[in-house]
Motif scaffolding. Structure first.
Motif, short mmCIF file in Angstrom:
data_model
loop_
_atom_site.label_atom_id
_atom_site.label_comp_id
_atom_site.label_asym_id
_atom_site.label_seq_id
_atom_site.Cartn_x
_atom_site.Cartn_y
_atom_site.Cartn_z
N ASP A 1 -10.19 4.18 6.76
CA ASP A 1 -10.10 5.64 6.72
C ASP A 1 -11.26 6.26 5.99
O ASP A 1 -11.68 7.38 6.28
CB ASP A 1 -8.79 6.08 6.08
CG ASP A 1 -7.57 5.77 6.94
OD1 ASP A 1 -7.76 5.49 8.16
OD2 ASP A 1 -6.45 5.81 6.41
N CYS B 1 -6.52 -0.62 5.99
CA CYS B 1 -6.34 0.68 6.65
C CYS B 1 -6.95 1.80 5.80
O CYS B 1 -7.60 2.71 6.35
CB CYS B 1 -4.86 0.96 6.88
SG CYS B 1 -4.05 -0.22 7.98
N CYS B 2 -6.77 1.75 4.51
CA CYS B 2 -7.36 2.75 3.61
C CYS B 2 -8.88 2.65 3.62
O CYS B 2 -9.58 3.66 3.62
CB CYS B 2 -6.83 2.60 2.20
SG CYS B 2 -5.09 3.04 2.01
N PHE C 1 0.28 4.12 1.05
CA PHE C 1 0.05 4.96 2.22
C PHE C 1 0.36 4.25 3.53
O PHE C 1 0.51 4.89 4.57
CB PHE C 1 -1.40 5.44 2.23
CG PHE C 1 -1.78 6.14 0.97
CD1 PHE C 1 -1.26 7.39 0.66
CD2 PHE C 1 -2.64 5.55 0.06
CE1 PHE C 1 -1.58 8.04 -0.52
CE2 PHE C 1 -2.98 6.19 -1.11
CZ PHE C 1 -2.45 7.43 -1.41
N HIS C 2 0.41 2.92 3.50
CA HIS C 2 0.66 2.12 4.69
C HIS C 2 1.71 1.07 4.34
O HIS C 2 1.36 -0.02 3.87
CB HIS C 2 -0.63 1.45 5.19
CG HIS C 2 -1.72 2.42 5.43
ND1 HIS C 2 -2.70 2.68 4.49
CD2 HIS C 2 -1.97 3.22 6.50
CE1 HIS C 2 -3.53 3.59 4.99
NE2 HIS C 2 -3.11 3.94 6.20
N ALA C 3 2.96 1.39 4.58
CA ALA C 3 4.09 0.56 4.15
C ALA C 3 4.10 -0.82 4.80
O ALA C 3 4.75 -1.73 4.31
CB ALA C 3 5.40 1.26 4.43
N ASN C 4 3.36 -1.00 5.88
CA ASN C 4 3.33 -2.30 6.56
C ASN C 4 2.21 -3.20 6.06
O ASN C 4 2.03 -4.29 6.58
CB ASN C 4 3.19 -2.10 8.07
CG ASN C 4 1.90 -1.38 8.42
OD1 ASN C 4 1.37 -0.60 7.64
ND2 ASN C 4 1.40 -1.63 9.62
N VAL C 5 1.46 -2.76 5.04
CA VAL C 5 0.33 -3.54 4.52
C VAL C 5 0.65 -4.06 3.13
O VAL C 5 0.94 -3.30 2.21
CB VAL C 5 -0.97 -2.69 4.48
CG1 VAL C 5 -2.11 -3.49 3.87
CG2 VAL C 5 -1.32 -2.19 5.87
N CYS D 1 -6.32 -2.22 0.70
CA CYS D 1 -5.69 -2.04 2.01
C CYS D 1 -6.79 -1.83 3.06
O CYS D 1 -7.63 -0.94 2.90
CB CYS D 1 -4.75 -0.83 1.98
SG CYS D 1 -4.11 -0.37 3.59
N CYS E 1 0.86 -1.18 0.00
CA CYS E 1 0.00 0.00 0.00
C CYS E 1 0.90 1.24 0.00
O CYS E 1 1.81 1.34 0.82
CB CYS E 1 -0.90 0.01 1.23
SG CYS E 1 -1.91 1.52 1.36
#
Length: 90
Positions: free
Chosen positions: A88, A84-85, A29-33, A82, A27
């Motif tokens: 959000d 997380c996205c 925007f979320h490097a851990n995903v 993602c 992702c």
């Protein structure tokens, strides 16, 4: 780092094979995903790419270990988007 440089670490080699064949993506925007794209051909290509890697001692990866690691990484990846996205946006 090239995929060949990671050949001695199964987890890193599979992750690199999945990313370079675009079977998975990170992702932006979320490097851990890690997100599973859902492209069967790319996943198959990743398996063959990882299978063809040769470790520094001249050996390859055990077929069952390789399949298990690919399955584990694909199972842990988010499907298509993602989470997380998605959270959000809600």
């Amino acid at each position: 780092m090239s995929i060949a440089a990671e050949a001695d670490n199964l987890e890193a080699a599979v992750r690199a094979a999945l990313l370079t064949t675009r079977a998975t993506t990170i992702c932006p925007f979320h490097a851990n995903v890690t997100v599973r794209v859902g492209d069967d051909a790319a996943e198959t290509h990743a398996f063959y790419r990882a299978r063809n890697l040769v470790k520094h001692d001249g050996t390859g990866w055990d077929h069952e270990l390789l399949l298990a690691e690919i399955a584990r990484q694909l199972a842990e990846a988010a499907d298509g988007v993602c989470p997380c996205c998605s959270a959000d946006q809600a």
